[in-house]
Design a protein around this motif. Structure first.
Motif, PDB file in Angstrom:
ATOM      1  N   SER A  27       0.811  -1.221   0.000  1.00  0.00           N
ATOM      2  CA  SER A  27       0.000   0.000   0.000  1.00  0.00           C
ATOM      3  C   SER A  27       0.846   1.273   0.000  1.00  0.00           C
ATOM      4  N   LYS A  28       2.154   1.128   0.138  1.00  0.00           N
ATOM      5  CA  LYS A  28       3.052   2.293   0.180  1.00  0.00           C
ATOM      6  C   LYS A  28       3.498   2.613  -1.245  1.00  0.00           C
ATOM      7  N   THR A  29       2.717   3.431  -1.932  1.00  0.00           N
ATOM      8  CA  THR A  29       2.919   3.667  -3.361  1.00  0.00           C
ATOM      9  C   THR A  29       4.081   4.601  -3.689  1.00  0.00           C
ATOM     10  N   GLU A  30       4.725   5.181  -2.676  1.00  0.00           N
ATOM     11  CA  GLU A  30       5.912   5.998  -2.945  1.00  0.00           C
ATOM     12  C   GLU A  30       7.161   5.121  -3.087  1.00  0.00           C
ATOM     13  N   ILE A  31       7.039   3.848  -2.750  1.00  0.00           N
ATOM     14  CA  ILE A  31       8.167   2.910  -2.832  1.00  0.00           C
ATOM     15  C   ILE A  31       8.218   2.307  -4.234  1.00  0.00           C
ATOM     16  N   GLY A  32       9.429   2.299  -4.814  1.00  0.00           N
ATOM     17  CA  GLY A  32       9.615   1.693  -6.135  1.00  0.00           C
ATOM     18  C   GLY A  32      10.520   0.478  -6.099  1.00  0.00           C
ATOM     19  N   ALA A  33      11.185   0.233  -4.956  1.00  0.00           N
ATOM     20  CA  ALA A  33      12.124  -0.888  -4.880  1.00  0.00           C
ATOM     21  C   ALA A  33      12.243  -1.394  -3.451  1.00  0.00           C
ATOM     22  N   HIS A  34      12.403  -2.700  -3.363  1.00  0.00           N
ATOM     23  CA  HIS A  34      12.682  -3.353  -2.084  1.00  0.00           C
ATOM     24  C   HIS A  34      13.929  -4.195  -2.277  1.00  0.00           C
ATOM     25  N   GLN A  35      14.739  -4.262  -1.271  1.00  0.00           N
ATOM     26  CA  GLN A  35      15.880  -5.182  -1.274  1.00  0.00           C
ATOM     27  C   GLN A  35      15.765  -6.025  -0.019  1.00  0.00           C
ATOM     28  N   ILE A  36      15.898  -7.325  -0.192  1.00  0.00           N
ATOM     29  CA  ILE A  36      15.746  -8.245   0.931  1.00  0.00           C
ATOM     30  C   ILE A  36      16.972  -9.134   1.014  1.00  0.00           C
ATOM     31  N   PHE A  37      17.477  -9.287   2.232  1.00  0.00           N
ATOM     32  CA  PHE A  37      18.534 -10.262   2.490  1.00  0.00           C
ATOM     33  C   PHE A  37      17.979 -11.256   3.491  1.00  0.00           C
ATOM     34  N   LEU A  38      18.138 -12.536   3.177  1.00  0.00           N
ATOM     35  CA  LEU A  38      17.748 -13.606   4.084  1.00  0.00           C
ATOM     36  C   LEU A  38      18.980 -14.431   4.395  1.00  0.00           C
ATOM     37  N   GLY A  39      19.329 -14.519   5.655  1.00  0.00           N
ATOM     38  CA  GLY A  39      20.432 -15.372   6.077  1.00  0.00           C
ATOM     39  C   GLY A  39      19.867 -16.713   6.506  1.00  0.00           C
ATOM     40  N   GLN A  40      20.335 -17.784   5.888  1.00  0.00           N
ATOM     41  CA  GLN A  40      19.827 -19.137   6.149  1.00  0.00           C
ATOM     42  C   GLN A  40      20.958 -20.008   6.682  1.00  0.00           C
ATOM     43  N   ILE A  41      20.640 -20.883   7.607  1.00  0.00           N
ATOM     44  CA  ILE A  41      21.640 -21.785   8.188  1.00  0.00           C
ATOM     45  C   ILE A  41      21.982 -22.878   7.176  1.00  0.00           C
ATOM     46  N   ARG A  42      23.294 -23.023   6.933  1.00  0.00           N
ATOM     47  CA  ARG A  42      23.791 -24.062   6.023  1.00  0.00           C
ATOM     48  C   ARG A  42      24.179 -25.303   6.820  1.00  0.00           C
ATOM     49  N   ALA A  43      24.030 -26.452   6.191  1.00  0.00           N
ATOM     50  CA  ALA A  43      24.485 -27.712   6.794  1.00  0.00           C
ATOM     51  C   ALA A  43      25.934 -27.939   6.350  1.00  0.00           C
ATOM     52  N   ASP A  44      26.820 -27.022   6.780  1.00  0.00           N
ATOM     53  CA  ASP A  44      28.234 -27.109   6.404  1.00  0.00           C
ATOM     54  C   ASP A  44      28.862 -28.393   6.922  1.00  0.00           C
ATOM     55  N   LYS A  45      29.852 -28.861   6.171  1.00  0.00           N
ATOM     56  CA  LYS A  45      30.682 -29.981   6.627  1.00  0.00           C
ATOM     57  C   LYS A  45      31.995 -29.385   7.103  1.00  0.00           C
ATOM     58  N   ILE A  46      32.336 -29.650   8.368  1.00  0.00           N
ATOM     59  CA  ILE A  46      33.564 -29.135   8.962  1.00  0.00           C
ATOM     60  C   ILE A  46      34.254 -30.311   9.652  1.00  0.00           C
ATOM     61  N   ASP A  47      35.455 -30.636   9.178  1.00  0.00           N
ATOM     62  CA  ASP A  47      36.197 -31.767   9.756  1.00  0.00           C
ATOM     63  C   ASP A  47      35.344 -33.034   9.817  1.00  0.00           C
ATOM     64  N   ASP A  48      34.676 -33.355   8.711  1.00  0.00           N
ATOM     65  CA  ASP A  48      33.833 -34.554   8.584  1.00  0.00           C
ATOM     66  C   ASP A  48      32.606 -34.565   9.498  1.00  0.00           C
ATOM     67  N   LYS A  49      32.224 -33.384  10.017  1.00  0.00           N
ATOM     68  CA  LYS A  49      31.007 -33.271  10.818  1.00  0.00           C
ATOM     69  C   LYS A  49      30.072 -32.292  10.119  1.00  0.00           C
ATOM     70  N   THR A  50      28.775 -32.542  10.239  1.00  0.00           N
ATOM     71  CA  THR A  50      27.778 -31.699   9.585  1.00  0.00           C
ATOM     72  C   THR A  50      27.071 -30.816  10.608  1.00  0.00           C
ATOM     73  N   VAL A  51      26.983 -29.522  10.279  1.00  0.00           N
ATOM     74  CA  VAL A  51      26.274 -28.571  11.130  1.00  0.00           C
ATOM     75  C   VAL A  51      24.777 -28.853  11.022  1.00  0.00           C
ATOM     76  N   LYS A  52      24.132 -29.056  12.177  1.00  0.00           N
ATOM     77  CA  LYS A  52      22.680 -29.265  12.158  1.00  0.00           C
ATOM     78  C   LYS A  52      21.915 -28.013  12.602  1.00  0.00           C
ATOM     79  N   ALA A  53      22.611 -27.103  13.310  1.00  0.00           N
ATOM     80  CA  ALA A  53      21.962 -25.885  13.810  1.00  0.00           C
ATOM     81  C   ALA A  53      23.034 -24.900  14.259  1.00  0.00           C
ATOM     82  N   ILE A  54      22.612 -23.667  14.466  1.00  0.00           N
ATOM     83  CA  ILE A  54      23.452 -22.662  15.102  1.00  0.00           C
ATOM     84  C   ILE A  54      22.649 -22.081  16.258  1.00  0.00           C
TER      85      ILE A  54
END
Length: 145
Positions: A27-54
């Motif tokens: 409803s905010k018609t003065e806006i012409g652009a939005h930028q969104i950043f979403l940080g998502q948790i990765r299931a990184d492998k570190i020293d043969d272990k997998t990240v399940k959460a942070i």
């Protein structure tokens, strides 16, 4: 100095919350652009272990004061209409969203530059720490990149 806004929530950031935030801006018609950043948790492998959460912790009072200063500086530097920041505390599982930054402006360049700077400054300047929890229940402190 502006009123201090709480950026923290003690849970992952839900896709529904993100969608509702976007919808509120239609409803905010003065806006012409939005930028969104979403940080998502990765299931990184570190020293043969997998990240399940942070598990995120923060020195909340200091972080909120610093975020208020960053917010004021970003509004002074860029011609943006609004800025919303949400950061999870507590355990966030792989695949879930832990950071949501949403900037809006009349034109895309300002929204994009402001959003990018906010994300970088959050990671570099705020006292927020993440402990990687592996599938075997061991853990280690995460290094921001």
């Amino acid at each position: 100095m502006s009123k201090i806004k709480n950026i923290f929530q003690h849970s992952p950031i839900s896709p529904l919350f993100i969608a509702e935030s976007i919808t509120k801006h239609s409803s905010k018609t003065e806006i012409g652009a939005h930028q969104i950043f979403l940080g998502q948790i990765r299931a990184d492998k570190i020293d043969d272990k997998t990240v399940k959460a942070i598990e995120y912790t923060a020195y909340e009072d200091l972080a909120l004061n610093q975020m208020t200063e960053i917010r004021e500086e970003i509004f002074a530097k860029y011609d943006i209409t609004c800025m919303h920041i949400h950061h999870s505390l507590g355990i966030v599982n792989a695949g879930e969203i832990c950071l949501f930054v949403f900037t809006s402006s009349k034109h895309r360049k300002e929204a994009t530059l402001a959003c990018n700077e906010v994300v970088e400054r959050i990671k570099k300047e705020l006292p927020i720490w993440g402990k990687e929890i592996f599938e075997d229940e061991t853990h280690q402190w995460k290094i921001n990149q």
